[in-house]
Scaffold this active site. Structure first.
Site, mmCIF file in Angstrom:
data_model
loop_
_atom_site.group_PDB
_atom_site.id
_atom_site.type_symbol
_atom_site.label_atom_id
_atom_site.label_comp_id
_atom_site.label_asym_id
_atom_site.label_seq_id
_atom_site.Cartn_x
_atom_site.Cartn_y
_atom_site.Cartn_z
ATOM 1 N N LYS A 57 -9.272 -10.115 -4.290
ATOM 2 C CA LYS A 57 -8.823 -8.802 -4.756
ATOM 3 C C LYS A 57 -7.688 -8.922 -5.778
ATOM 4 C CE LYS A 57 -5.467 -7.791 -1.044
ATOM 5 N NZ LYS A 57 -4.281 -7.654 -1.915
ATOM 6 N N ASP A 58 -7.029 -10.098 -5.839
ATOM 7 C CA ASP A 58 -5.950 -10.310 -6.796
ATOM 8 C C ASP A 58 -6.437 -10.834 -8.141
ATOM 9 O OD1 ASP A 58 -4.082 -9.606 -4.832
ATOM 10 O OD2 ASP A 58 -3.855 -11.678 -4.153
ATOM 11 N N ARG A 91 -2.925 1.943 -4.340
ATOM 12 C CA ARG A 91 -4.136 2.484 -3.703
ATOM 13 C C ARG A 91 -3.833 2.977 -2.290
ATOM 14 N NH1 ARG A 91 -7.027 0.407 0.171
ATOM 15 N NH2 ARG A 91 -5.937 -1.584 -0.070
ATOM 16 N N ARG A 92 -3.142 2.142 -1.503
ATOM 17 C CA ARG A 92 -2.812 2.534 -0.137
ATOM 18 C C ARG A 92 -1.874 3.746 -0.125
ATOM 19 N NH1 ARG A 92 -1.911 -3.769 1.409
ATOM 20 N NH2 ARG A 92 -4.060 -4.248 2.052
ATOM 21 N N ARG A 101 7.460 -5.555 -0.166
ATOM 22 C CA ARG A 101 6.930 -6.820 -0.689
ATOM 23 C C ARG A 101 7.288 -7.947 0.256
ATOM 24 N NH1 ARG A 101 6.279 -7.604 -6.007
ATOM 25 N NH2 ARG A 101 5.273 -9.507 -5.258
ATOM 26 N N ARG A 153 7.161 -8.789 6.016
ATOM 27 C CA ARG A 153 6.904 -7.347 5.955
ATOM 28 C C ARG A 153 6.927 -6.720 7.342
ATOM 29 N NH1 ARG A 153 1.498 -6.756 2.960
ATOM 30 N NH2 ARG A 153 1.313 -9.013 3.145
ATOM 31 N N CYS A 212 -6.127 -4.691 -10.991
ATOM 32 C CA CYS A 212 -6.119 -5.020 -9.557
ATOM 33 C C CYS A 212 -5.176 -4.123 -8.754
ATOM 34 C CB CYS A 212 -5.715 -6.482 -9.368
ATOM 35 S SG CYS A 212 -6.871 -7.649 -10.126
#
Length: 321
Positions: free
Chosen positions: A102-103, A148-149, A166, A172, A257
């Protein structure tokens, strides 16, 4: 499928095809140095060993791992987690690179090609929270640096406040408690691969994941034809077809992305079920499509993108640009 079998001991796909006839030295595998990246690189190393290829890991620091304060979508860098690995590959400092797919930008740099795509892990997102009654709170503070989230969460919970987050997975999780936030959003595959148990979490089954989330991509130089021939059978074909459709969808929408674009494809009876979306960053608009295509159709992502645009996605995309 197509000559590939599952090894019952390791769970790594192996094949009965001819292996590399010889190796003068181990293959050098470029990887980011985070715990998750190293887990994925070790998995690939094990897969290569099943077809007789020895290898060693070469950790590489990426620009995305250097700036841990600024949200990714504000950094304005294409391939923030992949650029340094691509450079090492093109400069012959490594022979393969392992990425969270996805990156990876939808257009690979000239001279670099996909080597293989293993079977995908869970593609969904999970919500890690502090209090079990979080749904009853009138307003929550949620942490994520994914646009997106953020967008999809605010569409569902318009009164909530989103803060950037981050760092690696454990960092996290620790920050949730340290900052007294109500929760944070993570990729399910990442938590599972590191056997991380955040104690209290739930699957966000309504959230549409990032294109190719949960998938691993192994790249190499286009000139390495013999290596490509031998590692190609390690690809899991259903995963390969699905992530190709998702990434074609992202590319057709001209989204990077970090764009608030979701896509997920799955194979059912030789057909691909496709879900795609685009959401305004503030959650004010969310356009979603659900389509079904023949698995052999080469233009699934492009067709799905055209439907999304016609259904109102164009206005949201224009504001993003």
């Amino acid at each position: 499928e197509d000559g590939i079998r599952d090894d019952l001991v390791t769970g790594v796909q192996t094949c009965a095809l001819p292996i590399y006839p010889f190796q003068l030295k181990p293959l050098r595998i470029g990887t980011r140095s985070s715990a998750l990246a190293l887990w994925q690189a070790h998995w690939v190393q094990n897969a290569l060993s099943q077809i007789g290829l020895t290898s060693e890991l070469v950790p590489i620091h990426s620009s995305g791992d250097t700036n841990l304060v600024q949200p990714l979508y504000e950094m304005g860098v294409v391939g923030v987690f992949t650029k340094e690995l691509d450079q090492a590959l093109l400069q012959n400092e490594v022979d393969l690179c392992v990425h969270s797919m996805k990156d990876v930008p939808t257009q690979l740099p000239a001279g670099i090609v996909a080597g293989f795509v293993p079977e995908r892990g869970h593609a969904g997102d999970v919500f890690v929270f502090q209090e079990k009654n979080w749904k009853g709170l009138p307003q929550r503070t949620i942490a994520t640096s994914s646009l997106r989230r953020q967008a999809q969460w605010l569409f569902a919970y318009k009164n909530d406040h989103v803060v950037p987050l981050r760092g690696n997975i454990q960092t996290r999780i620790d920050k949730i408690k340290a900052n007294n936030w109500d929760g944070a959003i993570f990729a399910q595959a990442g938590l599972e691969r590191l056997s991380t148990d955040p104690t209290i979490y739930t699957l966000i089954d309504w959230m549409i994941p990032a294109p190719a989330q949960g998938a691993i991509l192994v790249t190499t130089r286009a000139e390495e034809t013999k290596l490509l021939e031998n590692i190609k059978p390690l690809s899991h074909l259903p995963t390969q077809d699905c992530v190709q459709a998702e990434r074609d969808f992202l590319r057709a929408l001209q989204g990077g992305c970090s764009a608030p674009i979701g896509a997920h494809a799955s194979v059912h009876n030789n057909r691909i079920s496709f879900v795609g979306s685009v959401t305004a960053p503030d959650g004010s608009r969310h356009i979603e499509i659900r389509e079904s295509y023949d698995r052999q159709d080469p233009d699934i992502g492009k067709q799905a993108a055209e439907i999304l645009v016609r259904n109102g996605g164009e206005q949201v995309l224009e504001k993003l640009k």
